[in-house]
Design a protein around this motif. Structure first.
Motif, PDB file in Angstrom:
ATOM      1  N   THR A  76      56.352   7.771   6.788  1.00  0.00           N
ATOM      2  CA  THR A  76      55.159   6.930   6.983  1.00  0.00           C
ATOM      3  C   THR A  76      55.365   5.583   6.287  1.00  0.00           C
ATOM      4  OG1 THR A  76      53.724   8.869   7.135  1.00  0.00           O
ATOM      5  CG2 THR A  76      52.663   6.786   6.573  1.00  0.00           C
ATOM      6  N   ASP A  77      54.999   4.508   6.967  1.00  0.00           N
ATOM      7  CA  ASP A  77      55.115   3.158   6.422  1.00  0.00           C
ATOM      8  C   ASP A  77      56.550   2.826   6.020  1.00  0.00           C
ATOM      9  OD1 ASP A  77      54.562   0.624   5.312  1.00  0.00           O
ATOM     10  OD2 ASP A  77      54.126   1.477   3.341  1.00  0.00           O
ATOM     11  N   VAL A  78      57.466   2.908   6.992  1.00  0.00           N
ATOM     12  CA  VAL A  78      58.837   2.450   6.723  1.00  0.00           C
ATOM     13  C   VAL A  78      59.275   1.471   7.811  1.00  0.00           C
ATOM     14  CG1 VAL A  78      59.582   4.482   5.408  1.00  0.00           C
ATOM     15  CG2 VAL A  78      59.996   4.412   7.851  1.00  0.00           C
ATOM     16  N   ASP A  79      60.141   0.541   7.423  1.00  0.00           N
ATOM     17  CA  ASP A  79      60.716  -0.435   8.359  1.00  0.00           C
ATOM     18  C   ASP A  79      62.111   0.000   8.800  1.00  0.00           C
ATOM     19  OD1 ASP A  79      58.580  -2.471   8.136  1.00  0.00           O
ATOM     20  OD2 ASP A  79      59.252  -2.572   6.047  1.00  0.00           O
ATOM     21  N   PHE A  80      62.837   0.635   7.875  1.00  0.00           N
ATOM     22  CA  PHE A  80      64.203   1.068   8.176  1.00  0.00           C
ATOM     23  C   PHE A  80      64.453   2.465   7.627  1.00  0.00           C
ATOM     24  CE2 PHE A  80      64.568  -3.562   8.217  1.00  0.00           C
ATOM     25  CZ  PHE A  80      65.303  -3.771   9.386  1.00  0.00           C
ATOM     26  N   VAL A  81      65.088   3.283   8.460  1.00  0.00           N
ATOM     27  CA  VAL A  81      65.582   4.595   8.022  1.00  0.00           C
ATOM     28  C   VAL A  81      67.094   4.475   7.938  1.00  0.00           C
ATOM     29  CG1 VAL A  81      65.756   7.052   8.568  1.00  0.00           C
ATOM     30  CG2 VAL A  81      63.700   5.768   9.233  1.00  0.00           C
ATOM     31  N   MET A  82      67.645   4.691   6.757  1.00  0.00           N
ATOM     32  CA  MET A  82      69.098   4.675   6.586  1.00  0.00           C
ATOM     33  C   MET A  82      69.545   6.120   6.479  1.00  0.00           C
ATOM     34  SD  MET A  82      69.474   1.418   4.006  1.00  0.00           S
ATOM     35  CE  MET A  82      69.036  -0.237   4.582  1.00  0.00           C
ATOM     36  N   ALA A  83      70.245   6.592   7.504  1.00  0.00           N
ATOM     37  CA  ALA A  83      70.526   8.036   7.588  1.00  0.00           C
ATOM     38  C   ALA A  83      71.991   8.344   7.354  1.00  0.00           C
ATOM     39  CB  ALA A  83      70.093   8.553   8.963  1.00  0.00           C
ATOM     40  N   HIS A  84      72.248   9.148   6.317  1.00  0.00           N
ATOM     41  CA  HIS A  84      73.624   9.649   6.106  1.00  0.00           C
ATOM     42  C   HIS A  84      73.523  11.106   5.673  1.00  0.00           C
ATOM     43  CE1 HIS A  84      73.751   8.404   1.547  1.00  0.00           C
ATOM     44  NE2 HIS A  84      72.543   8.703   1.933  1.00  0.00           N
ATOM     45  N   ILE A  85      73.250  11.953   6.647  1.00  0.00           N
ATOM     46  CA  ILE A  85      73.064  13.377   6.333  1.00  0.00           C
ATOM     47  C   ILE A  85      74.370  14.134   6.571  1.00  0.00           C
ATOM     48  CG2 ILE A  85      70.592  13.312   6.813  1.00  0.00           C
ATOM     49  CD1 ILE A  85      71.193  14.627   9.550  1.00  0.00           C
ATOM     50  N   ARG A  86      74.579  15.196   5.806  1.00  0.00           N
ATOM     51  CA  ARG A  86      75.746  16.064   6.006  1.00  0.00           C
ATOM     52  C   ARG A  86      75.218  17.483   6.157  1.00  0.00           C
ATOM     53  NH1 ARG A  86      81.067  16.057   5.452  1.00  0.00           N
ATOM     54  NH2 ARG A  86      81.183  13.987   4.520  1.00  0.00           N
ATOM     55  N   VAL A  87      75.100  17.917   7.404  1.00  0.00           N
ATOM     56  CA  VAL A  87      74.511  19.230   7.680  1.00  0.00           C
ATOM     57  C   VAL A  87      75.519  20.327   7.304  1.00  0.00           C
ATOM     58  CG1 VAL A  87      73.423  20.663   9.423  1.00  0.00           C
ATOM     59  CG2 VAL A  87      73.202  18.171   9.559  1.00  0.00           C
ATOM     60  N   GLY A  88      75.089  21.208   6.409  1.00  0.00           N
ATOM     61  CA  GLY A  88      75.995  22.262   5.942  1.00  0.00           C
ATOM     62  C   GLY A  88      76.747  21.882   4.682  1.00  0.00           C
ATOM     63  N   LYS A  89      76.591  20.613   4.265  1.00  0.00           N
ATOM     64  CA  LYS A  89      77.205  20.097   3.031  1.00  0.00           C
ATOM     65  C   LYS A  89      78.721  20.342   3.005  1.00  0.00           C
ATOM     66  CE  LYS A  89      72.885  20.821   0.563  1.00  0.00           C
ATOM     67  NZ  LYS A  89      72.437  22.003   1.304  1.00  0.00           N
ATOM     68  N   TYR A  90      79.307  20.229   1.820  1.00  0.00           N
ATOM     69  CA  TYR A  90      80.766  20.303   1.728  1.00  0.00           C
ATOM     70  C   TYR A  90      81.312  21.711   1.951  1.00  0.00           C
ATOM     71  CZ  TYR A  90      80.788  15.455   0.365  1.00  0.00           C
ATOM     72  OH  TYR A  90      80.633  14.086   0.380  1.00  0.00           O
ATOM     73  N   ALA A  91      80.477  22.722   1.751  1.00  0.00           N
ATOM     74  CA  ALA A  91      80.931  24.107   1.995  1.00  0.00           C
ATOM     75  C   ALA A  91      81.315  24.276   3.467  1.00  0.00           C
ATOM     76  CB  ALA A  91      79.829  25.082   1.627  1.00  0.00           C
ATOM     77  N   MET A  92      80.514  23.688   4.369  1.00  0.00           N
ATOM     78  CA  MET A  92      80.827  23.779   5.797  1.00  0.00           C
ATOM     79  C   MET A  92      81.968  22.838   6.170  1.00  0.00           C
ATOM     80  SD  MET A  92      79.132  26.254   6.917  1.00  0.00           S
ATOM     81  CE  MET A  92      79.585  26.138   8.644  1.00  0.00           C
ATOM     82  N   ARG A  93      82.038  21.699   5.508  1.00  0.00           N
ATOM     83  CA  ARG A  93      83.182  20.802   5.767  1.00  0.00           C
ATOM     84  C   ARG A  93      84.497  21.516   5.440  1.00  0.00           C
ATOM     85  NH1 ARG A  93      84.515  14.694   3.397  1.00  0.00           N
ATOM     86  NH2 ARG A  93      86.644  14.638   4.175  1.00  0.00           N
ATOM     87  N   GLU A  94      84.480  22.279   4.359  1.00  0.00           N
ATOM     88  CA  GLU A  94      85.694  23.005   3.961  1.00  0.00           C
ATOM     89  C   GLU A  94      86.138  23.944   5.087  1.00  0.00           C
ATOM     90  OE1 GLU A  94      87.311  25.704   0.212  1.00  0.00           O
ATOM     91  OE2 GLU A  94      85.175  25.259   0.359  1.00  0.00           O
ATOM     92  N   LEU A  95      85.184  24.619   5.722  1.00  0.00           N
ATOM     93  CA  LEU A  95      85.519  25.526   6.838  1.00  0.00           C
ATOM     94  C   LEU A  95      85.977  24.738   8.067  1.00  0.00           C
ATOM     95  CD1 LEU A  95      82.578  28.081   6.489  1.00  0.00           C
ATOM     96  CD2 LEU A  95      84.956  28.422   5.813  1.00  0.00           C
ATOM     97  N   ASP A  96      85.341  23.575   8.320  1.00  0.00           N
ATOM     98  CA  ASP A  96      85.765  22.712   9.437  1.00  0.00           C
ATOM     99  C   ASP A  96      87.245  22.352   9.304  1.00  0.00           C
ATOM    100  OD1 ASP A  96      83.133  22.640  10.316  1.00  0.00           O
ATOM    101  OD2 ASP A  96      82.713  20.646   9.511  1.00  0.00           O
ATOM    102  N   GLU A  97      87.681  22.176   8.053  1.00  0.00           N
ATOM    103  CA  GLU A  97      89.063  21.757   7.807  1.00  0.00           C
ATOM    104  C   GLU A  97      90.022  22.950   7.770  1.00  0.00           C
ATOM    105  OE1 GLU A  97      87.740  17.813   5.197  1.00  0.00           O
ATOM    106  OE2 GLU A  97      88.497  19.574   4.149  1.00  0.00           O
ATOM    107  N   LYS A  98      89.579  24.038   7.147  1.00  0.00           N
ATOM    108  CA  LYS A  98      90.516  25.153   6.914  1.00  0.00           C
ATOM    109  C   LYS A  98      90.698  26.074   8.114  1.00  0.00           C
ATOM    110  CE  LYS A  98      90.281  25.125   1.897  1.00  0.00           C
ATOM    111  NZ  LYS A  98      89.863  25.771   0.647  1.00  0.00           N
ATOM    112  N   ILE A  99      89.657  26.234   8.937  1.00  0.00           N
ATOM    113  CA  ILE A  99      89.794  27.141  10.095  1.00  0.00           C
ATOM    114  C   ILE A  99      90.830  26.610  11.085  1.00  0.00           C
ATOM    115  CG2 ILE A  99      88.575  28.106  12.117  1.00  0.00           C
ATOM    116  CD1 ILE A  99      86.109  28.491  10.184  1.00  0.00           C
TER     117      ILE A  99
END
Length: 441
Positions: A76-99
């Motif tokens: 509410t009452d914003v001019d800009f949304v700056m979005a840098h989300i990481r869904v699953g955080k680094y635990a899921m990134r680790e699986l993205d890389e290792k699998i």
């Protein structure tokens, strides 16, 4: 002068303190009246937010600061949304890389099967952010730099075609910072560039100074010998794995000496080399968790504990200045030339008009005006067509909840040797991503 209200979506990110420092450093050209953090992980965000509150009080006490997990309060009452989300955080990134690495395939957070897995996790939450913004602040702009930007951009084009969303990436900024250092210039802002491609998949065709002098010969001479490795480098890409990436650019360059490449092309053009030089037990995700993640949270805890930043260094995220450049260009109609991920719509004449391409745009109050690139060579066109097909199939798979389309996407990735291997990787990723991906059929 108008002051702006900004929400950072992904408030618990390790990049948030650096972005806040950068916003404070640029306050004179982009004044802020209200800054909010939003995240769905309250515990994680709280540590970053409490330290950020102290940072803001010390630097610009007049900014109203708050943090929340409630979308209505955040948007509410914003001019800009700056979005840098990481869904699953680094635990899921680790699986993205290792699998994928288990099967001899590139394990990387935005390229190949890992990037596809991450894309499948990111589409829904990014669309959710757009919907929150449109519900609570319909005139705001969403500046999205959540990865994997290419897949997310294709999803926003398809699912929210009329939304005020701009998809951006800092990788070219990092490389241009290095180019400036190679040339002995103070800043990348002294360069005038032409570039085309897809996100993490592009080429510089021109690098000039502001007087129009051609700087490509000097850059090519350096890149041919050292890649983008340069004394001092840039503040964000300092780990050993990044040094290897910048050095490998000299081999990527040889595949087309008429242009200068984005470093990420190494994953597509030299996947065998990448796998050979990867540690299957300790990937980039582990480096980040043991490095930046630990450092940033430890620093924030110290700031909270002593109630001030005295004697504690909080890094300004220089890369993030491009976010302020973008917000400023929209807010003040500066017509700055910036690289953005936009629908092609004929900018590259001999390429799919619906592809999301990364090209220079003039940014105005109403959004970006892409520059015309013209025709591109067959080599780049072939590579880009294959990669665009992968990205479109991923978004198809997410929308249609289609196992088959996702298998096709992984099979088509240049990093994957066969449909058999693609299926093995997909089945394992599917298991790992239960609860994050739509239920595939």
């Amino acid at each position: 002068m108008k002051k702006f209200s900004v929400v950072i979506a992904g408030g618990g990110s390790t990049f948030t303190p650096g972005i806040i420092m950068m916003l404070l450093a640029n306050y004179d050209r982009f004044p802020i009246r209200k800054l909010k953090l939003y995240d769905n992980d309250q515990e994680r965000q709280e540590i970053i937010a409490k330290a950020s509150e102290i940072l803001i009080k010390e630097n610009k006490g007049e900014i109203q600061f708050s943090y929340t997990t409630d979308p209505e309060e955040a948007f509410t009452d914003v001019d800009f949304v700056m979005a840098h989300i990481r869904v699953g955080k680094y635990a899921m990134r680790e699986l993205d890389e290792k699998i994928p690495l288990k099967y001899g395939v590139v394990g990387q957070e935005t390229c190949g099967p890992g990037g596809i897995a991450y894309g499948m996790r990111s589409i829904g939450p990014v669309i959710e952010l757009i919907d929150y913004m449109e519900k609570y602040s319909p005139n705001a702009w969403l500046l999205n730099y959540s990865n994997p930007a290419a897949i997310v951009a294709e999803a926003t084009r398809r699912l929210r075609p009329n939304s005020k969303v701009l998809n951006i990436c800092d990788m070219p900024i990092g490389i241009e910072t290095r180019m400036a250092k190679i040339l002995g210039l103070k800043s990348r802002k002294e360069l005038d560039i032409m570039y085309y491609g897809l996100n993490h998949f592009g080429w510089w065709t021109e690098v000039k100074d502001k007087e129009g002098n051609d700087l490509m010969p000097r850059l090519k001479e350096h890149v041919e010998k050292y890649g983008y490795v340069v004394e001092g480098g840039d503040s964000q890409h300092i780990d050993t794995s990044w040094n290897d990436t910048f050095l490998k650019a000299r081999d990527v360059y040889k595949t087309d000496p008429d242009t200068l490449p984005n470093t990420y092309l190494k994953y597509y053009l030299f996947p065998d080399y990448v796998v050979e030089h990867s540690n299957k037990e300790y990937t980039r995700a582990n480096e980040v968790m043991d490095g930046r993640e630990k450092y940033v949270f430890d620093t924030c805890r110290k700031v909270i504990e002593q109630g001030s930043t005295e004697g504690i260094h909080v890094e300004i995220d220089e890369h993030a200045s491009y976010i302020v450049d973008l917000a400023t260009a929209i807010a003040y109609n500066t017509k700055e030339k910036m690289l953005l991920i936009v629908p092609n719509n004929g900018a590259i004449i001999n390429f799919d008009p619906t592809a999301m391409v990364e090209i220079p745009c003039i940014v105005e109050k109403s959004g970006p005006r892409p520059l015309v690139i013209g025709e591109i060579p067959r080599f780049q066109k072939g590579l880009m067509e294959q990669q665009v097909a992968v990205e479109k199939l991923v978004v198809d798979a997410w929308i249609e909840k289609s196992y088959h389309k996702l298998w096709q996407a992984i099979t088509l990735s240049k990093t994957v040797p066969s449909a058999t291997v693609a299926k093995q990787i997909l089945d394992e990723l599917l298991e790992a991503n239960r609860g994050f991906w739509p239920e595939l059929k």
